[in-house]
Design a protein around this motif. Sequence first.
Motif, PDB file in Angstrom:
ATOM      1  N   ILE A  14       1.413  -1.247  -0.251  1.00  0.00           N
ATOM      2  CA  ILE A  14       0.055   0.000   0.111  1.00  0.00           C
ATOM      3  C   ILE A  14       0.765   1.510   0.308  1.00  0.00           C
ATOM      4  CG2 ILE A  14      -2.031   1.521   0.938  1.00  0.00           C
ATOM      5  CD1 ILE A  14      -2.797  -0.992   2.656  1.00  0.00           C
ATOM      6  N   SER A  15       0.883   2.457  -0.612  1.00  0.00           N
ATOM      7  CA  SER A  15       1.569   3.657  -0.853  1.00  0.00           C
ATOM      8  C   SER A  15       0.056   4.508  -0.010  1.00  0.00           C
ATOM      9  CB  SER A  15       0.769   4.102  -2.145  1.00  0.00           C
ATOM     10  OG  SER A  15       2.601   3.178  -2.721  1.00  0.00           O
ATOM     11  N   VAL A  16       0.738   5.046   0.389  1.00  0.00           N
ATOM     12  CA  VAL A  16       0.248   6.520   1.238  1.00  0.00           C
ATOM     13  C   VAL A  16       1.228   7.532   0.806  1.00  0.00           C
ATOM     14  CG1 VAL A  16      -0.071   7.254   3.604  1.00  0.00           C
ATOM     15  CG2 VAL A  16       0.413   5.036   3.148  1.00  0.00           C
ATOM     16  N   GLY A  17       0.452   8.591  -0.166  1.00  0.00           N
ATOM     17  CA  GLY A  17       1.343   9.436  -1.105  1.00  0.00           C
ATOM     18  C   GLY A  17       2.569   8.905  -1.403  1.00  0.00           C
ATOM     19  N   ASP A  18       3.705   9.228  -1.434  1.00  0.00           N
ATOM     20  CA  ASP A  18       4.689   8.682  -2.249  1.00  0.00           C
ATOM     21  C   ASP A  18       5.637   7.564  -1.388  1.00  0.00           C
ATOM     22  OD1 ASP A  18       3.857  10.852  -4.877  1.00  0.00           O
ATOM     23  OD2 ASP A  18       5.544  11.800  -3.165  1.00  0.00           O
ATOM     24  N   THR A  19       4.645   7.708  -0.450  1.00  0.00           N
ATOM     25  CA  THR A  19       5.699   6.257   0.009  1.00  0.00           C
ATOM     26  C   THR A  19       4.536   4.906   0.389  1.00  0.00           C
ATOM     27  OG1 THR A  19       6.187   7.876   2.468  1.00  0.00           O
ATOM     28  CG2 THR A  19       5.974   5.621   2.952  1.00  0.00           C
ATOM     29  N   TYR A  20       5.655   4.167   0.166  1.00  0.00           N
ATOM     30  CA  TYR A  20       5.377   2.815  -0.249  1.00  0.00           C
ATOM     31  C   TYR A  20       5.552   1.940   0.471  1.00  0.00           C
ATOM     32  CZ  TYR A  20       5.246  -1.954  -2.296  1.00  0.00           C
ATOM     33  OH  TYR A  20       4.677  -3.059  -2.635  1.00  0.00           O
ATOM     34  N   ILE A  21       4.668   0.620   0.829  1.00  0.00           N
ATOM     35  CA  ILE A  21       4.964  -0.201   2.612  1.00  0.00           C
ATOM     36  C   ILE A  21       4.734  -1.719   1.993  1.00  0.00           C
ATOM     37  CG2 ILE A  21       4.125  -0.477   4.993  1.00  0.00           C
ATOM     38  CD1 ILE A  21       2.613   2.446   4.994  1.00  0.00           C
ATOM     39  N   PRO A  22       5.614  -2.056   1.886  1.00  0.00           N
ATOM     40  CA  PRO A  22       5.463  -3.472   1.471  1.00  0.00           C
ATOM     41  C   PRO A  22       3.736  -4.382   2.119  1.00  0.00           C
ATOM     42  CG  PRO A  22       7.168  -3.333   2.280  1.00  0.00           C
ATOM     43  CD  PRO A  22       6.620  -1.796   2.355  1.00  0.00           C
ATOM     44  N   PHE A  23       3.466  -5.611   1.470  1.00  0.00           N
ATOM     45  CA  PHE A  23       2.813  -6.173   2.741  1.00  0.00           C
ATOM     46  C   PHE A  23       3.226  -7.041   3.709  1.00  0.00           C
ATOM     47  CE2 PHE A  23      -0.854  -9.814   3.606  1.00  0.00           C
ATOM     48  CZ  PHE A  23      -1.698  -9.230   3.610  1.00  0.00           C
ATOM     49  N   ASN A  24       4.234  -7.629   3.328  1.00  0.00           N
ATOM     50  CA  ASN A  24       4.700  -8.196   4.482  1.00  0.00           C
ATOM     51  C   ASN A  24       6.087  -7.314   4.530  1.00  0.00           C
ATOM     52  OD1 ASN A  24       3.608 -10.548   4.321  1.00  0.00           O
ATOM     53  ND2 ASN A  24       4.681 -11.787   2.942  1.00  0.00           N
ATOM     54  N   ILE A  25       6.129  -6.720   5.357  1.00  0.00           N
ATOM     55  CA  ILE A  25       7.692  -6.009   6.290  1.00  0.00           C
ATOM     56  C   ILE A  25       8.676  -6.033   6.226  1.00  0.00           C
ATOM     57  CG2 ILE A  25       7.795  -3.970   7.397  1.00  0.00           C
ATOM     58  CD1 ILE A  25       4.859  -3.167   7.647  1.00  0.00           C
ATOM     59  N   SER A  26       8.386  -7.702   7.178  1.00  0.00           N
ATOM     60  CA  SER A  26       9.511  -8.245   6.954  1.00  0.00           C
ATOM     61  C   SER A  26      10.129  -9.540   6.161  1.00  0.00           C
ATOM     62  CB  SER A  26       9.637  -9.121   8.847  1.00  0.00           C
ATOM     63  OG  SER A  26       8.450  -9.918   8.506  1.00  0.00           O
ATOM     64  N   SER A  27      10.087  -9.097   5.295  1.00  0.00           N
ATOM     65  CA  SER A  27      10.385 -10.568   4.293  1.00  0.00           C
ATOM     66  C   SER A  27      10.347 -10.164   3.140  1.00  0.00           C
ATOM     67  CB  SER A  27       9.145 -11.183   3.662  1.00  0.00           C
ATOM     68  OG  SER A  27       9.632 -12.675   3.065  1.00  0.00           O
ATOM     69  N   LYS A  28      11.095 -10.270   2.002  1.00  0.00           N
ATOM     70  CA  LYS A  28      10.739  -9.434   0.657  1.00  0.00           C
ATOM     71  C   LYS A  28       9.639 -10.649  -0.556  1.00  0.00           C
ATOM     72  CE  LYS A  28      15.770  -8.713   0.221  1.00  0.00           C
ATOM     73  NZ  LYS A  28      17.380  -8.458  -0.378  1.00  0.00           N
ATOM     74  N   SER A  29       9.066 -11.983  -0.116  1.00  0.00           N
ATOM     75  CA  SER A  29       8.273 -12.639  -0.630  1.00  0.00           C
ATOM     76  C   SER A  29       7.101 -11.996   0.104  1.00  0.00           C
ATOM     77  CB  SER A  29       8.433 -13.922  -0.540  1.00  0.00           C
ATOM     78  OG  SER A  29       8.675 -14.295   1.093  1.00  0.00           O
ATOM     79  N   VAL A  30       6.013 -12.043  -0.609  1.00  0.00           N
ATOM     80  CA  VAL A  30       4.502 -12.267  -0.773  1.00  0.00           C
ATOM     81  C   VAL A  30       3.730 -13.554  -1.047  1.00  0.00           C
ATOM     82  CG1 VAL A  30       2.412 -11.053  -1.792  1.00  0.00           C
ATOM     83  CG2 VAL A  30       4.651  -9.880  -1.520  1.00  0.00           C
ATOM     84  N   GLU A  31       2.996 -13.823  -0.149  1.00  0.00           N
ATOM     85  CA  GLU A  31       1.948 -15.192  -0.840  1.00  0.00           C
ATOM     86  C   GLU A  31       1.243 -14.784  -1.439  1.00  0.00           C
ATOM     87  OE1 GLU A  31      -0.631 -17.708   1.931  1.00  0.00           O
ATOM     88  OE2 GLU A  31       0.241 -17.003   2.785  1.00  0.00           O
ATOM     89  N   LYS A  32       0.903 -15.558  -2.082  1.00  0.00           N
ATOM     90  CA  LYS A  32      -0.821 -15.605  -3.042  1.00  0.00           C
ATOM     91  C   LYS A  32      -1.890 -15.325  -2.618  1.00  0.00           C
ATOM     92  CE  LYS A  32       1.636 -15.721  -7.001  1.00  0.00           C
ATOM     93  NZ  LYS A  32       2.098 -13.336  -8.143  1.00  0.00           N
ATOM     94  N   GLY A  33      -2.865 -14.871  -2.765  1.00  0.00           N
ATOM     95  CA  GLY A  33      -3.687 -15.010  -2.550  1.00  0.00           C
ATOM     96  C   GLY A  33      -3.857 -14.315  -0.782  1.00  0.00           C
ATOM     97  N   ASN A  34      -3.123 -13.197  -0.831  1.00  0.00           N
ATOM     98  CA  ASN A  34      -2.874 -13.073   0.616  1.00  0.00           C
ATOM     99  C   ASN A  34      -4.438 -11.957   1.527  1.00  0.00           C
ATOM    100  OD1 ASN A  34      -2.399 -10.957  -0.479  1.00  0.00           O
ATOM    101  ND2 ASN A  34      -0.010 -10.230   0.293  1.00  0.00           N
ATOM    102  N   ILE A  35      -5.711 -11.697   0.542  1.00  0.00           N
ATOM    103  CA  ILE A  35      -6.249 -10.828   0.835  1.00  0.00           C
ATOM    104  C   ILE A  35      -8.182 -11.281   0.647  1.00  0.00           C
ATOM    105  CG2 ILE A  35      -5.987  -9.025  -0.904  1.00  0.00           C
ATOM    106  CD1 ILE A  35      -6.571  -6.953   1.635  1.00  0.00           C
ATOM    107  N   PHE A  36      -9.079 -11.032   0.469  1.00  0.00           N
ATOM    108  CA  PHE A  36      -9.873 -11.122  -0.491  1.00  0.00           C
ATOM    109  C   PHE A  36     -10.695 -10.384   0.333  1.00  0.00           C
ATOM    110  CE2 PHE A  36     -10.922 -13.500   3.521  1.00  0.00           C
ATOM    111  CZ  PHE A  36     -12.612 -12.985   3.888  1.00  0.00           C
TER     112      PHE A  36
ATOM    113  N   PRO B 191      -3.212  -6.900   8.279  1.00  0.00           N
ATOM    114  CA  PRO B 191      -2.240  -7.820   9.363  1.00  0.00           C
ATOM    115  C   PRO B 191      -1.702  -6.719  10.403  1.00  0.00           C
ATOM    116  CG  PRO B 191      -1.691  -8.783   6.970  1.00  0.00           C
ATOM    117  CD  PRO B 191      -2.585  -7.295   7.041  1.00  0.00           C
ATOM    118  N   GLN B 192      -2.134  -6.522  11.436  1.00  0.00           N
ATOM    119  CA  GLN B 192      -0.818  -5.754  12.393  1.00  0.00           C
ATOM    120  C   GLN B 192      -0.060  -4.629  12.259  1.00  0.00           C
ATOM    121  OE1 GLN B 192      -3.431  -5.359  15.684  1.00  0.00           O
ATOM    122  NE2 GLN B 192      -2.159  -3.392  15.393  1.00  0.00           N
TER     123      GLN B 192
END
Length: 417
Positions: A273-295, A306-307
């Motif tokens: 998710i980007s807030v303005g120009d700041t990009y925040i990855p879904f998995n902040i502590s990992s470079k990988s993203v699990e497929k189907g992580n939201i519905f 996620p918290q």
Amino acid sequence: MYYYPITFHLSLCFLIISINFHLLLHFSASEVTKGGFSVKLIHKNSPRPIMRSLYSYTPQSQTNAYLGHYLMELSIGTPPINIEGVLDTGSDLIWTQCVACKNCYKQLNPLFDPQLSSTYSTMSCESEQCHKLDTTLCSIQNHCNYTYAYASASMTQGVLAQETITLTSTTGEAVSLEGVVFGCGHNNTGSFNDHEMGIIGLGGGPMSLISQMGYSFGSMKFSQCLVPFHSDISISSKMSFGDGSDVLGDDVVSTPLVIKEDNTPYFVTLLGISVGDTYIPFNISSKSVEKGNIFIDSGTPPTILPQQLYDQVVNEVRNQVALEPIENDQDLGSQLCYRTRIIEEVPMLIAHFEGADVQLTSTQTFIPPKDGVLCLGLTNTSSDGGIYGNFAQSNYLIGFDLERQMVSFKPVDCTKQ
């Protein structure tokens, strides 16, 4: 409103925000488009199967939205009785409260009485439909009893049955949909209000309304265009089924549906998710993203993250809004809220789905829980997955193509559709 079998461990717990806005939507005239049909949703003030054939005219049904839920109005039985149920892409079962009700929540309209309908029939334990739910039990009378529970701690118990559902065509004629399987609920508890007479499941499982429609309207597709909840009461939004419900145009972005063992939710992959120009990855502590992580769930109002992702998004919004947030208000809890009717300098949020960047303005992100207050329409979960709620879905034409397994988004002013 995510469903889970009562015998399974709850894998996705989420919080429900009680946001007391008053909005009522109604389906109005619809039109046939290439064998499909579309319905308009008109809101007004509020105090608080297997189809028989492909019709040459279009069925219509009334749909209401109240306290964050869209309610779809159908008529069940012969003679037809009006039913209003939560329109829910996060569950499958179609059900309503029925006589005799051992434990029912209060509703304004009368309960459906199957003894007064000449087309009502219970499903036997040997029927194929009885085995399509994970939580059915055979009664002494050989009736297929069910239990269906939701992550919000709501639950319905009753008997599976077949009925005729009646809609009204654009020509004013009654359109009968025969043999629709639904739950006749006799024990129903949870977070329902007195306008909600049950739930209309539109998920991907075999018992949902869209699955029972099948290819009766040309294709397995549907789309929705939800007006924002604060729109003028004379303005309608639209929902379409079958052929003609495609989302087309230069501004369309699409993301693949992710098939999982649980085929009810419409899982997609959120990269960040980007807030303005700041990009925040879904998995902040990992470079990988699990497929189907939201519905995508029309039955849940806020978007649930996620918290860790939630905390970072909220903190970044707080940093970019030049207003002092409300502190120590018990009614608002821990939500990020501001004492204002409009926030002029709101950062654009972008939901970066796989292959689709969906821009969210203040219309989709800030919700007024009470007069003079705006709150960020997000909440958090301890789960690793999330839910894309109906606040964020407004003012987008969103198409679910269940043949190509794609979800498409087109930014539009749904008040002008």
